[in-house]
Design an enzyme around this catalytic site. Structure first.
Site, mmCIF file in Angstrom:
data_model
loop_
_atom_site.group_PDB
_atom_site.id
_atom_site.type_symbol
_atom_site.label_atom_id
_atom_site.label_comp_id
_atom_site.label_asym_id
_atom_site.label_seq_id
_atom_site.Cartn_x
_atom_site.Cartn_y
_atom_site.Cartn_z
ATOM 1 N N ASP A 114 -1.639 1.189 -6.125
ATOM 2 C CA ASP A 114 -0.257 0.725 -6.192
ATOM 3 C C ASP A 114 0.541 1.159 -4.959
ATOM 4 O O ASP A 114 0.155 2.064 -4.231
ATOM 5 C CB ASP A 114 0.429 1.270 -7.455
ATOM 6 C CG ASP A 114 0.535 2.787 -7.439
ATOM 7 O OD1 ASP A 114 -0.450 3.440 -7.050
ATOM 8 O OD2 ASP A 114 1.607 3.313 -7.782
ATOM 9 N N GLU A 115 1.653 0.496 -4.734
ATOM 10 C CA GLU A 115 2.673 0.877 -3.754
ATOM 11 C C GLU A 115 2.097 1.161 -2.361
ATOM 12 O O GLU A 115 2.328 2.209 -1.763
ATOM 13 C CB GLU A 115 3.455 2.096 -4.261
ATOM 14 C CG GLU A 115 4.219 1.827 -5.552
ATOM 15 C CD GLU A 115 4.954 3.046 -6.056
ATOM 16 O OE1 GLU A 115 5.943 2.869 -6.792
ATOM 17 O OE2 GLU A 115 4.549 4.178 -5.719
#
Length: 497
Positions: A306-307
């Site tokens: 993620d991210e």
């Protein structure tokens, strides 16, 4: 529950009435079982007459380590004997397919806890305590018949040990609270940008240089302690090593693993996500995850993903050249996908870590998360929900009600799609959480998530939940779990010191 003396005795000998189903207003149970049949008939026994053991008809012999440990811990609370008939999995670890169902019959002169597997015993034994009402030296309970099993097989708590290091004793206390609330997965977000506290045998410099200090590390013995402590409570330990983003601490102890960032075609001296274009990156990851697979027995490893900040990749000439050769153009999502596919290939091929045909997807972002559930399940992927349950976010007042009223299956989809939702997790990210406030920030707020994931979909009465949760919170406090209060009031065991 058998006594050495007279056993359970009816208090007042009132005539039994017709049993009631899910009579939660007369119960203090949390999470609420599938079926509760009670009568007004009260049974009582002095605590000194209880002892704890298993039935002669049980298939679980003295070699059942999980059951024997459960008995030992129970004796520390109340001397009870539980009669168990079961087919044990005593030498194994819990899994996503573990049978946690159980039946509990409280009836004169014997109360019997019955389960197909040892995991059901662990879930049911806490309700023995929940059924008891104490007054001085007398314990009473309504005559009851409980039939119970979880709604979802994955019911997790995520802890973050990178932003703030959590001592082992704090993690073990969290496992105790999880068991008391029928959670069965400890999602251990063990490393991140800020620190790398996992002590790797293969790559010791990762923690030597990436941890906050050499005293802020989890040794192999520490990890074994957590895993075994969790096993005895029917809890899986699911480790997360998030990449290619959230990996700044990795680069301190592993040369060339991170992407060099550029400014005006010159190296800026800073580094971004893991470098996805080098063969050495995947050689390193293969060796690291092979070690992780031998340390953590669960069949799943959380890979994060993620991210990912693309700015550094966008600035690096070698990365851009690699993307052109691969035909990715300027779509850095394709480069991230390339990395994750390679990582999945390595992880799924190492011994003891065989991913199921459907890799499980976890939904993090709260915005439109029901739409994401629809799309992910339509693609055939099993899914875990954490988006609406970020418990590190705090507000004044009773925010537990918002967590409680989330319905995981409230999205447009076929029955087959909804069967792919295997559960959820309450997350306590560590930017502003350490050992001083982890427990009160988690509990009893996480208890609301626990009932949502365990109990029937129709269990949504806030007034009834509030009444039961107050009593449940007091039970946790009485057992040394520093759960924060819901509203002004007091617990019956509290008094002037």
């Amino acid at each position: 529950i058998r006594s050495r003396g007279r056993g359970w005795t009816a208090l007042g000998r009132r005539r039994a009435q017709t049993p009631r189903i899910s009579a939660s207003r007369n119960q203090n149970l949390w999470p609420l079982p599938v079926t509760v049949r009670t009568t007004p008939r009260l049974l009582y026994l002095s605590p000194g007459n209880f002892f704890f053991g298993h039935s002669p008809t049980s298939k679980a012999g003295p070699s059942c380590a999980v059951l024997q440990e459960a008995f030992r811990r129970k004796m520390e609370l109340q001397k009870l004997e539980v009669s168990v008939i079961m087919d044990p999995e005593c030498d194994s670890f819990p899994s996503i397919t573990s049978d946690e169902s159980y039946n509990l019959l409280v009836q004169e002169p014997v109360a019997k806890l019955t389960a197909n597997r040892v995991w059901g015993v662990l879930r049911g034994k806490f309700f023995v305590v929940s059924l008891l009402f104490s007054s001085k030296e007398i314990f009473t309970a309504n005559e009851s018949n409980i039939v119970d099993s979880p709604r979802f097989p994955h019911r997790g708590i995520l802890i973050d040990t990178s932003r703030h290091f959590l001592p082992i004793k704090t993690i073990l206390k969290t496992l105790d609270a999880m068991a008391f609330n029928k959670f069965n997965v400890l999602h251990w977000h063990i490393v991140d940008d800020q620190s790398f506290p996992y002590q790797s045998i293969t790559f010791p410099e990762l923690s030597n240089k990436g941890s906050y200090s050499l005293s802020h590390v989890y040794t192999p013995n520490d990890v074994r302690t957590v895993i075994e402590y969790a096993r005895f409570r029917g809890i899986r330990v699911l480790p997360e090593f998030d990449s290619p983003g959230h990996t700044a601490s990795w680069g301190k102890g592993q040369k060339d693993v991170l992407t060099p960032c550029y400014h005006s075609r010159e190296p800026s001296g800073t580094f971004g996500p893991i470098n996805p274009i080098l063969n050495s990156t995947y050689s390193f990851l293969s060796k690291l995850f092979k070690e992780i697979s031998t340390v953590f027995p669960d069949k799943f490893i959380h890979l994060g993903g993620d991210e990912v900040d693309f700015h550094c990749w966008k600035s690096n000439p070698a990365v851009l050249h690699f993307m052109r050769n691969k035909g990715f153009g300027k779509k850095f999502e394709k480069l991230q996908s390339f990395y994750m596919q390679n990582l999945l290939l390595f992880v799924s091929s190492v011994p003891f870590v065989k991913l199921t045909p459907g890799t499980v997807v976890q939904v993090w972002k709260k915005r439109n998360f029901h739409m994401k559930l629809r799309k992910i399940t339509a693609a055939g992927f099993p899914v875990i929900i954490s988006a609406p349950w970020y418990l590190d976010l705090i507000s004044y007042g009773e925010d537990w009600t918002g967590y409680y009223l989330v319905e995981p299956l409230n999205f447009a989809g076929t029955p087959e799609q909804k069967q792919l939702v295997i559960g959820g997790e309450a997350c306590i990210w560590g930017e502003y959480v350490d050992a001083t406030n982890l427990t009160p920030r988690l509990w009893p707020r996480a208890s609301a998530v626990g009932e949502r994931l365990w109990s029937h979909q129709d269990v949504t009465d806030l007034e009834d939940a509030y009444r039961r949760l107050i009593r449940h919170r007091c039970r946790m406090v009485g057992r040394g779990i520093a759960a924060q209060p819901l509203l002004p009031g007091y617990c019956e065991h509290e008094g002037r010191m």
